[in-house]
Design a protein around this motif. Structure first.
Motif, PDB file in Angstrom:
ATOM      1  N   GLU A  20       0.837  -1.206   0.000  1.00 40.69           N
ATOM      2  CA  GLU A  20       0.000   0.000   0.000  1.00 40.69           C
ATOM      3  C   GLU A  20       0.873   1.257   0.000  1.00 40.69           C
ATOM      4  O   GLU A  20       0.586   2.222  -0.711  1.00 40.69           O
ATOM      5  CB  GLU A  20      -0.942   0.009   1.211  1.00 40.69           C
ATOM      6  CG  GLU A  20      -1.981  -1.091   1.211  1.00 40.69           C
ATOM      7  CD  GLU A  20      -3.028  -0.938   0.125  1.00 40.69           C
ATOM      8  OE1 GLU A  20      -3.352   0.212  -0.256  1.00 40.69           O
ATOM      9  OE2 GLU A  20      -3.533  -1.970  -0.356  1.00 40.69           O
ATOM     10  N   TYR A  24       1.075   4.313  -2.771  1.00 39.77           N
ATOM     11  CA  TYR A  24       0.918   5.712  -2.380  1.00 39.77           C
ATOM     12  C   TYR A  24       2.152   6.524  -2.776  1.00 39.77           C
ATOM     13  O   TYR A  24       2.036   7.629  -3.312  1.00 39.77           O
ATOM     14  CB  TYR A  24       0.652   5.824  -0.871  1.00 39.77           C
ATOM     15  CG  TYR A  24       0.411   7.248  -0.454  1.00 39.77           C
ATOM     16  CD1 TYR A  24      -0.840   7.835  -0.647  1.00 39.77           C
ATOM     17  CD2 TYR A  24       1.430   8.008   0.094  1.00 39.77           C
ATOM     18  CE1 TYR A  24      -1.057   9.148  -0.292  1.00 39.77           C
ATOM     19  CE2 TYR A  24       1.217   9.333   0.448  1.00 39.77           C
ATOM     20  CZ  TYR A  24      -0.029   9.895   0.249  1.00 39.77           C
ATOM     21  OH  TYR A  24      -0.232  11.211   0.586  1.00 39.77           O
ATOM     22  N   MET A 107       3.511  12.990   5.623  1.00 40.54           N
ATOM     23  CA  MET A 107       2.461  12.070   6.060  1.00 40.54           C
ATOM     24  C   MET A 107       3.087  10.829   6.697  1.00 40.54           C
ATOM     25  O   MET A 107       4.176  10.415   6.327  1.00 40.54           O
ATOM     26  CB  MET A 107       1.591  11.646   4.874  1.00 40.54           C
ATOM     27  CG  MET A 107       0.458  10.705   5.255  1.00 40.54           C
ATOM     28  SD  MET A 107      -0.612  10.318   3.872  1.00 40.54           S
ATOM     29  CE  MET A 107      -1.494  11.862   3.722  1.00 40.54           C
ATOM     30  N   VAL A 109       2.240   6.856   7.095  1.00 42.68           N
ATOM     31  CA  VAL A 109       1.397   5.796   6.543  1.00 42.68           C
ATOM     32  C   VAL A 109       1.640   4.548   7.375  1.00 42.68           C
ATOM     33  O   VAL A 109       2.769   4.055   7.441  1.00 42.68           O
ATOM     34  CB  VAL A 109       1.734   5.520   5.054  1.00 42.68           C
ATOM     35  CG1 VAL A 109       0.893   4.367   4.526  1.00 42.68           C
ATOM     36  CG2 VAL A 109       1.512   6.771   4.214  1.00 42.68           C
ATOM     37  N   SER A 127      -1.300   3.135  16.658  1.00 40.66           N
ATOM     38  CA  SER A 127      -2.000   3.963  15.668  1.00 40.66           C
ATOM     39  C   SER A 127      -2.872   5.008  16.358  1.00 40.66           C
ATOM     40  O   SER A 127      -2.904   6.169  15.954  1.00 40.66           O
ATOM     41  CB  SER A 127      -2.884   3.100  14.765  1.00 40.66           C
ATOM     42  OG  SER A 127      -2.112   2.164  14.078  1.00 40.66           O
ATOM     43  N   PRO A 137      -0.740  14.804   8.718  1.00 41.27           N
ATOM     44  CA  PRO A 137      -1.723  13.779   8.360  1.00 41.27           C
ATOM     45  C   PRO A 137      -1.192  12.362   8.596  1.00 41.27           C
ATOM     46  O   PRO A 137       0.001  12.095   8.417  1.00 41.27           O
ATOM     47  CB  PRO A 137      -1.958  14.014   6.865  1.00 41.27           C
ATOM     48  CG  PRO A 137      -1.562  15.423   6.622  1.00 41.27           C
ATOM     49  CD  PRO A 137      -0.445  15.697   7.591  1.00 41.27           C
ATOM     50  N   LEU A 139      -2.196   8.420   7.507  1.00 42.81           N
ATOM     51  CA  LEU A 139      -3.006   7.527   6.692  1.00 42.81           C
ATOM     52  C   LEU A 139      -2.953   6.152   7.345  1.00 42.81           C
ATOM     53  O   LEU A 139      -1.887   5.543   7.441  1.00 42.81           O
ATOM     54  CB  LEU A 139      -2.474   7.456   5.256  1.00 42.81           C
ATOM     55  CG  LEU A 139      -3.148   6.452   4.328  1.00 42.81           C
ATOM     56  CD1 LEU A 139      -4.630   6.771   4.152  1.00 42.81           C
ATOM     57  CD2 LEU A 139      -2.442   6.437   2.970  1.00 42.81           C
ATOM     58  N   ILE A 141      -4.017   2.364   7.163  1.00 47.50           N
ATOM     59  CA  ILE A 141      -4.480   1.313   6.264  1.00 47.50           C
ATOM     60  C   ILE A 141      -5.186   0.279   7.138  1.00 47.50           C
ATOM     61  O   ILE A 141      -4.548  -0.348   7.987  1.00 47.50           O
ATOM     62  CB  ILE A 141      -3.305   0.655   5.489  1.00 47.50           C
ATOM     63  CG1 ILE A 141      -2.403   1.699   4.830  1.00 47.50           C
ATOM     64  CG2 ILE A 141      -3.849  -0.363   4.496  1.00 47.50           C
ATOM     65  CD1 ILE A 141      -3.050   2.531   3.766  1.00 47.50           C
TER      66      ILE A 141
END
Length: 148
Positions: A20, A24, A107, A109, A127, A137, A139, A141
């Motif tokens: 993922e 991205y 970011m 991730v 998380s 930010p 992200l 998953i």
């Protein structure tokens, strides 16, 4: 240049998370920092004399983790993604946030595991902490995507 931080914990979901992150990074033309936060107790054992620190155990553990990170690094390089690996010891959420700020990433991730109560069930405790405290930010998953 866009930059993203991808915390790696070597769980059974790591390969899926990395896929993922690769997608991205390609879409956003981002450099990727792969970060692993090693346990603070690496090198400690408990025996008849209580806790003992054995540096050779810590060295062996760190070498194994570095070896694994290098494999992930190679995977990203094979996809023509600019990548750098980082390994630190400490409390995962604190180290992740410190590195994100230090590296000035755009970011974070990361995956979710869901091993705890309520929000922790939905996100995972690390998380959840990152989301609560991050100034950039994040992200997440979902584990359902990672379990494909």
């Amino acid at each position: 240049m866009n930059t993203i931080l991808v915390p790696i914990d070597f769980s059974n979901l790591t390969d899926h998370l990395l896929n993922e992150a690769i997608d991205y990074a390609k879409d956003t033309r981002s450099k990727v920092y792969l970060l692993h936060v090693a346990s603070l107790d690496l090198g400690f054992v408990i025996g008849d004399l209580g806790f003992q620190y054995l540096p050779e155990l810590e060295d062996a553990g760190m070498k194994e983790e570095i070896f694994e990170l290098k494999k992930y690094e190679s995977k990203l390089k094979a996809e023509s993604i600019d990548v750098e690996i980082i390994i630190k010891q400490g409390i995962p959420s604190e180290i992740i946030l410190q590195e994100a700020e230090k590296l000035n990433v755009r970011m974070i991730v990361m995956g979710s595991h869901g091993k705890g109560l309520f929000m922790d069930v939905l996100l995972g405790s690390v998380s959840n902490e990152i989301i609560k405290k991050s100034k950039i930010p994040v992200l997440i998953i979902p584990s359902k995507i990672l379990n494909k």
